[in-house]
Design an enzyme around this catalytic site. Structure first.
Site, PDB file in Angstrom:
ATOM      1  N   LYS A  35      14.273  -3.193   5.981  1.00  0.00           N
ATOM      2  CA  LYS A  35      15.414  -2.436   6.111  1.00  0.00           C
ATOM      3  C   LYS A  35      15.276  -0.701   6.865  1.00  0.00           C
ATOM      4  O   LYS A  35      15.115  -1.256   7.514  1.00  0.00           O
ATOM      5  CB  LYS A  35      15.081  -1.399   4.757  1.00  0.00           C
ATOM      6  CG  LYS A  35      13.593  -0.659   4.571  1.00  0.00           C
ATOM      7  CD  LYS A  35      13.655  -0.083   2.780  1.00  0.00           C
ATOM      8  CE  LYS A  35      11.844   0.521   2.938  1.00  0.00           C
ATOM      9  NZ  LYS A  35      12.191   1.371   1.643  1.00  0.00           N
ATOM     10  N   ARG A 130      11.477   4.931 -10.481  1.00  0.00           N
ATOM     11  CA  ARG A 130      12.318   4.427  -9.725  1.00  0.00           C
ATOM     12  C   ARG A 130      13.491   4.047 -10.247  1.00  0.00           C
ATOM     13  O   ARG A 130      14.715   3.795 -10.413  1.00  0.00           O
ATOM     14  CB  ARG A 130      11.820   5.197  -7.703  1.00  0.00           C
ATOM     15  CG  ARG A 130      12.335   5.335  -6.709  1.00  0.00           C
ATOM     16  CD  ARG A 130      11.859   4.888  -5.685  1.00  0.00           C
ATOM     17  NE  ARG A 130      11.690   4.148  -5.136  1.00  0.00           N
ATOM     18  CZ  ARG A 130      11.361   3.866  -3.870  1.00  0.00           C
ATOM     19  NH1 ARG A 130      11.307   4.608  -3.321  1.00  0.00           N
ATOM     20  NH2 ARG A 130      10.798   2.489  -3.816  1.00  0.00           N
ATOM     21  N   TYR A 244      18.228  29.151  21.346  1.00  0.00           N
ATOM     22  CA  TYR A 244      18.815  30.604  20.915  1.00  0.00           C
ATOM     23  C   TYR A 244      18.128  30.456  19.541  1.00  0.00           C
ATOM     24  O   TYR A 244      16.787  30.036  19.418  1.00  0.00           O
ATOM     25  CB  TYR A 244      19.395  28.679  19.400  1.00  0.00           C
ATOM     26  CG  TYR A 244      20.402  27.923  20.009  1.00  0.00           C
ATOM     27  CD1 TYR A 244      21.621  28.529  20.237  1.00  0.00           C
ATOM     28  CD2 TYR A 244      20.610  26.450  19.905  1.00  0.00           C
ATOM     29  CE1 TYR A 244      23.397  27.786  20.075  1.00  0.00           C
ATOM     30  CE2 TYR A 244      21.715  25.834  20.039  1.00  0.00           C
ATOM     31  CZ  TYR A 244      23.388  26.189  20.490  1.00  0.00           C
ATOM     32  OH  TYR A 244      23.689  25.984  20.689  1.00  0.00           O
ATOM     33  N   MET A 292      20.926  20.707  19.051  1.00  0.00           N
ATOM     34  CA  MET A 292      21.091  19.532  18.312  1.00  0.00           C
ATOM     35  C   MET A 292      21.450  18.722  20.008  1.00  0.00           C
ATOM     36  O   MET A 292      20.699  16.831  19.365  1.00  0.00           O
ATOM     37  CB  MET A 292      23.082  19.733  18.622  1.00  0.00           C
ATOM     38  CG  MET A 292      23.440  17.813  17.896  1.00  0.00           C
ATOM     39  SD  MET A 292      25.463  17.619  18.045  1.00  0.00           S
ATOM     40  CE  MET A 292      25.120  18.857  16.577  1.00  0.00           C
TER      41      MET A 292
END
Length: 346
Positions: A35, A130, A244, A292
């Site tokens: 998956k 679940r 940053y 990013m």
């Protein structure tokens, strides 16, 4: 090289499947969970490699993943869908010969009415709360579903990564109470369950993360490597900040390399200063924030600046990188972005 390179060792993947197959024991089928696009590594390539080793049943999360996988592997292998028979999936399930793992009375009704005679499996809730049919519901529908011949009756362990957790024994007991004596094949163990021992194996195991080199399978061969190209280097004087938020400031003259990669590529921002990049055998600390598209790395101690640095490899595997980011290996693998140049070996 303008983008990072993602190296995927299909020979190591196949070796991990063989090892988990051996641990599953004689007479137990070993399937494979592919998956999330094969845990981020390409479900088609992964499944074809495992099919060559002998895997004949694959598990995906949703029918759309099953459709893509069927295109990749052809008509032979069985493809089971964990989410079951969802509304709107009927044509896909029928046309592509998918096997839904029915999770509720509603899904069972939908499947038997829409596709009578089509293969299906059943997922039971043994305590994880679940997915799956709960024990009281199972008591009400088992005499309807079992005569229809489910391909598999399964459940999922919540705490298999912790061998001593009491939940494991509780779920094993619940699963046995719901399924002992049935004729259908049974499955309870994924990677962690395989490592818990034979009483958890039943008729089929379905390893996932262990195939891709992740914990709790400590013997796993590493499957994934990532190299990030150095775009630029600069000399930084004492007192100058990097990145940053000025979260890192040089205390001594430093050489900083900026590499191509960031949280858009699955290199999670939170890993920050706890992660390392590697030049061969030499670790290089991340300085400043992961952004990013870029990561800044202190390479002052290197004799020469390399063309690229490794962030996943033999010295820092997927679980070590995950620990630096405060997460798990699953998230690292499945977050790997589309910008990498993928290089398959084997």
């Amino acid at each position: 090289m303008s983008t990072g390179q993602l190296h995927i060792d299909l020979d190591a993947l196949a070796a991990n499947w063989r090892a988990l197959d051996a641990k599953s024991g004689a007479g137990v089928e070993t399937a494979a969970v592919v998956k999330a696009d094969g845990y981020g590594l390409g479900a088609g390539r992964v499944a074809r490699a495992l099919a060559r080793e002998g895997a004949r049943r694959f598990f995906v999360a949703v029918a759309e993943e099953g459709a893509a996988l069927r295109e990749a592997v052809g008509p032979g292998p069985e493809i089971a869908v964990f989410s079951g028979h969802m509304a709107g999936d009927t044509d896909m399930i029928h046309d592509l010969a998918l096997t839904p793992m029915l999770n509720s009375i509603d899904q069972a009704t939908r499947h038997l009415e829409a596709l009578p005679g089509h293969p299906f499996g059943v997922q039971l809730d043994s305590g994880m709360n679940r997915l799956g049919i709960e024990p009281a519901e199972w008591a009400a529908v088992r005499d309807i579903l079992l005569p229809a011949g489910p391909r598999l009756v399964m459940s999922h362990l919540a705490c298999a990564d912790e061998p001593d957790h009491p939940m494991n024994a509780a779920q094993l007991k619940s699963f046995r109470e719901m399924t002992d004596g049935i004729a259908a094949p049974r499955s309870l163990a994924a990677t962690g369950g395989i490592l818990l021992g034979p009483e958890y194996h039943f008729d089929l195991t379905r390893p996932g993360i262990g195939l891709y080199g992740g914990a709790p399978f400590e013997e796993a061969a590493p499957v994934v490597g990532i190299e990030l190209p150095v775009i630029q280097t600069r000399e930084v004087a004492p007192g100058e900040p990097v990145g940053y938020g000025n979260t890192w400031t040089a205390e001594a003259p430093s050489r900083i390399a900026t590499v191509s990669g960031g949280y858009a590529d699955g290199l999670i921002r939170a890993m920050g200063p706890r992660a390392r990049l590697w030049d061969g055998e030499t670790p290089c600390p991340v300085v400043g924030r992961v952004s990013m598209d870029l990561i800044t790395v202190d390479v002052t101690h290197l004799a020469a600046v390399p063309a690229s640095l490794s962030i996943l490899g033999p010295h820092q595997g997927v679980d070590a990188l995950a620990e630096a980011a405060g997460t798990i290996g699953y998230e690292i693998l499945t977050s790997l972005g589309a910008r990498y140049a993928r290089r398959y070996k084997g």
